[in-house]
Design a protein around this motif. Structure first.
Motif, PDB file in Angstrom:
ATOM      1  N   ALA A 145      25.534  29.979  41.028  1.00 33.61           N
ATOM      2  CA  ALA A 145      24.103  29.708  40.853  1.00 33.61           C
ATOM      3  C   ALA A 145      23.805  29.345  39.403  1.00 33.61           C
ATOM      4  O   ALA A 145      23.008  28.428  39.127  1.00 33.61           O
ATOM      5  CB  ALA A 145      23.289  30.932  41.276  1.00 33.61           C
ATOM      6  N   LYS A 146      24.445  30.043  38.475  1.00 33.00           N
ATOM      7  CA  LYS A 146      24.240  29.724  37.061  1.00 33.00           C
ATOM      8  C   LYS A 146      24.704  28.311  36.748  1.00 33.00           C
ATOM      9  O   LYS A 146      24.023  27.553  36.036  1.00 33.00           O
ATOM     10  CB  LYS A 146      25.004  30.723  36.182  1.00 33.00           C
ATOM     11  CG  LYS A 146      24.407  32.118  36.132  1.00 33.00           C
ATOM     12  CD  LYS A 146      25.168  32.946  35.116  1.00 33.00           C
ATOM     13  CE  LYS A 146      24.502  34.298  34.908  1.00 33.00           C
ATOM     14  NZ  LYS A 146      25.141  35.075  33.833  1.00 33.00           N
ATOM     15  N   ALA A 147      25.862  27.954  37.287  1.00 33.20           N
ATOM     16  CA  ALA A 147      26.387  26.614  37.023  1.00 33.20           C
ATOM     17  C   ALA A 147      25.461  25.549  37.597  1.00 33.20           C
ATOM     18  O   ALA A 147      25.205  24.521  36.955  1.00 33.20           O
ATOM     19  CB  ALA A 147      27.788  26.487  37.623  1.00 33.20           C
ATOM     20  N   ALA A 148      24.933  25.784  38.805  1.00 34.47           N
ATOM     21  CA  ALA A 148      24.040  24.802  39.417  1.00 34.47           C
ATOM     22  C   ALA A 148      22.772  24.611  38.587  1.00 34.47           C
ATOM     23  O   ALA A 148      22.318  23.484  38.366  1.00 34.47           O
ATOM     24  CB  ALA A 148      23.681  25.244  40.836  1.00 34.47           C
ATOM     25  N   LEU A 149      22.190  25.707  38.106  1.00 39.87           N
ATOM     26  CA  LEU A 149      20.982  25.602  37.284  1.00 39.87           C
ATOM     27  C   LEU A 149      21.275  24.920  35.952  1.00 39.87           C
ATOM     28  O   LEU A 149      20.462  24.118  35.459  1.00 39.87           O
ATOM     29  CB  LEU A 149      20.399  26.999  37.042  1.00 39.87           C
ATOM     30  CG  LEU A 149      19.657  27.639  38.218  1.00 39.87           C
ATOM     31  CD1 LEU A 149      19.280  29.081  37.898  1.00 39.87           C
ATOM     32  CD2 LEU A 149      18.410  26.826  38.560  1.00 39.87           C
ATOM     33  N   SER A 150      22.419  25.219  35.365  1.00 42.95           N
ATOM     34  CA  SER A 150      22.764  24.593  34.086  1.00 42.95           C
ATOM     35  C   SER A 150      22.974  23.090  34.240  1.00 42.95           C
ATOM     36  O   SER A 150      22.487  22.296  33.420  1.00 42.95           O
ATOM     37  CB  SER A 150      24.021  25.241  33.510  1.00 42.95           C
ATOM     38  OG  SER A 150      23.809  26.598  33.209  1.00 42.95           O
TER      39      SER A 150
END
Length: 543
Positions: free
Chosen positions: A32-37
């Motif tokens: 999820a963090k990677a997708a938002l970044s």
């Protein structure tokens, strides 16, 4: 104010907000963090392209536009303003491209090597964007501190003794530079009564001699802080060690941090000490010229002496910094135009090289570079053993061929050889220096000589390193490379090729950008003349 002017705040506010929001996520939710970044960096890339496009549309008077965004709706010089002109828009686009590409590379494995990577990464991007956009010195200091705080943690990302040792140099040096920054800002404010850059450009020509001396002293102290970040000799001794110690995506993003120091020196030197600044005109230009020449020489010697690829990349960054600083010191707008082209090309090349190094060295044993140097000096005892059945030549696998091709492209870019953009950039600088009106001085001929000699030094160093690492490696294996890791390297190199194909339009953009930098009073008029949006009462009526 046009609704599109609100785009100027997005490069700062969006990564700060998303980075803070990611602190609420557990470290187990890396997907999820990677997708938002990735989404954030994609939006920033689109915004940067839009801002560049907005600066291409001339005003009704035919001048290049300057977008002024007053935060809190307070007008300059009393309030905080974000300013987008051709130079800041160019740097925003460069930062967005690097940020996006390096993040894609990091998602393959590096973002899992330490906590809070995505938050720190976005804070770094936000700090860089804010420094490019801000219109006053105090907030320049604030954004410097934001990006430095993030860089301290990113340097240590992945842990390891080498990174801890490098941070023991990097952090204290930058803390001292920050202290110098505050001292310089305090002196300038005490004399002028303002920290707004446009207002300072208006005030400086009117200063009394005793006040002017204090202001120039404050500017000199302030310049030291910027030159530490730019890596000018002898202030840049920390740079090769720090950049070589950082993990690959962080080192690639750091490539633009040294250019931030260059950007600030270029912006403030021409804004404060241009031809319209009275007795202070040209203040510090000779120091930049001679310091840049010394930096080029230092970087060339360091590149020849380097026994590892990461340190070689660090010295290539130092050479690029010296080239740009010397170009600023010439005070020639045509040289500045070529230098801006060189800034973009060298930054993309350095980022690609730092990422490429990590891919190449996966298949090499620790200390392979030192072993290769030892064998060059003392020879390989196994070479004396004749083997009649030994095959002649070596088979080059596909992965090594692709990595070797990318390494060759980086070599061509750093050395300034045709047909890539490094040649166009250096040719533009050299032709502007040689064709300077009034004849070429001895120091400018020295600049030409060092620029060509440094290219030769880099060519020799890169060729030697490439032969050791790719053509005749010692007991190495084919490195496992993912498509997501190779894609950013090829993207940066493809953009450098694009700079060559579209060299004409790009140079036209750089020419106009350089000319605008020599009109400080026009910049001051655009920034100080901008009016805040009218206040409205509930219901949409004006008071």
């Amino acid at each position: 104010m046009s609704p599109l002017a609100h785009l100027a705040a997005i490069p700062v506010l969006l990564p700060l907000a998303v980075g803070a929001f990611l602190l609420l996520f557990s470290e187990k939710r890396r997907g999820a963090k990677a997708a938002l970044s990735v989404t954030t960096l994609t939006i920033l890339l689109g915004v940067a392209i839009a801002l560049v496009a907005m600066t291409l549309v001339p005003t009704a008077e035919g001048d290049p536009p300057v977008i002024v965004y007053p935060l809190g709706n307070w007008p300059a010089p009393f309030g905080i303003v974000l300013v987008v002109d051709r130079l800041s828009a160019l740097m925003l686009l460069l930062n967005a491209v690097l940020g996006f590409g390096c993040l894609i590379f990091a998602l393959a494995r590096w973002h899992k090597m330490g906590p809070r990577f995505h938050t720190l990464y976005l804070m770094q991007v936000a700090g860089l964007n804010g420094a490019f956009l801000t219109g006053d010195l105090f907030n320049l200091f604030v954004f410097f501190e934001v990006l430095l705080a993030a860089s301290y943690a990113l340097l240590l990302h992945g842990s390891g003794t080498v990174r801890v040792r490098a941070s023991l140099h990097y952090i204290p040096i930058n803390l001292v530079a920050s202290s110098l920054f505050l001292v310089g800002v305090a002196l300038i404010y005490g004399v002028s009564g303002t920290l707004n850059m446009a207002d300072l450009a208006r005030v400086i020509p009117t200063l009394e001699p005793h006040d002017r001396m204090l202001l120039e002293g404050g500017a000199a102290v302030l310049g030291l802080a910027f030159l530490v970040k730019a890596g000018m000799w002898p202030l840049g001794f920390w740079l090769p060690t720090t950049y070589s110690a950082a993990c690959a995506p962080v080192a690639a993003l750091f490539a633009i941090m040294s250019k931030l120091g260059i950007y600030t020196v270029l912006r403030l030197s021409l804004l404060f000490f241009g031809e319209e600044s009275g007795a202070s005109a040209g203040f510090g230009a000779e120091w930049l010229l001679y310091g840049g020449l010394a930096t080029i020489a230092f970087g060339g010697i360091g590149a020849l002496a380097s026994q590892s690829m990461p340190r070689l990349a660090g010295y290539c960054v130092i050479i690029s910094s010296g080239t740009l600083l010397a170009a600023i010191g010439t005070g020639n707008s045509a040289v500045i135009s070529g230098a801006l082209f060189y800034l973009v090309s060298s930054t993309l090349a350095a980022a690609a090289f730092f990422l490429l190094i990590e891919l190449i060295e996966r298949g090499r044993d620790a200390g392979a570079d030192v072993l290769a140097v030892t064998m060059e000096v003392f020879g390989d005892p196994e070479e004396d053993i004749e083997d009649e059945d030994a095959e002649v030549g070596i088979a080059i696998p596909g992965t090594i061929a692709v990595l070797g091709g990318a390494f060759l492209a980086c070599t061509v870019l750093f050395a300034g050889l045709p047909p890539l953009s490094g040649f166009i950039a250096k040719f533009a600088i050299l032709s502007a220096v040689i064709n300077e009106a009034g004849g070429v001085s001895a120091v400018h001929w020295l600049y030409v000589f060092l620029l060509m000699l440094s290219g030769l030094a880099v060519l020799v160093a890169m060729t030697r390193t490439g032969i050791r690492a790719l053509w005749a490696p010692q007991e190495s294996e084919i490195p496992p490379v993912r498509a997501a890791e190779l894609a950013p390297v090829l993207l940066f190199l493809f953009l450098c090729a694009g700079l060559t194909v579209f060299g004409g339009p790009v140079m036209e953009y750089m020419d106009v950008t350089a000319q605008v930098l020599y009109w400080p009073q026009e910049y001051a008029r655009d920034v100080l003349g901008g009016q805040p949006a009218p206040a409205t009462l509930p219901g949409g009526t004006e008071p």
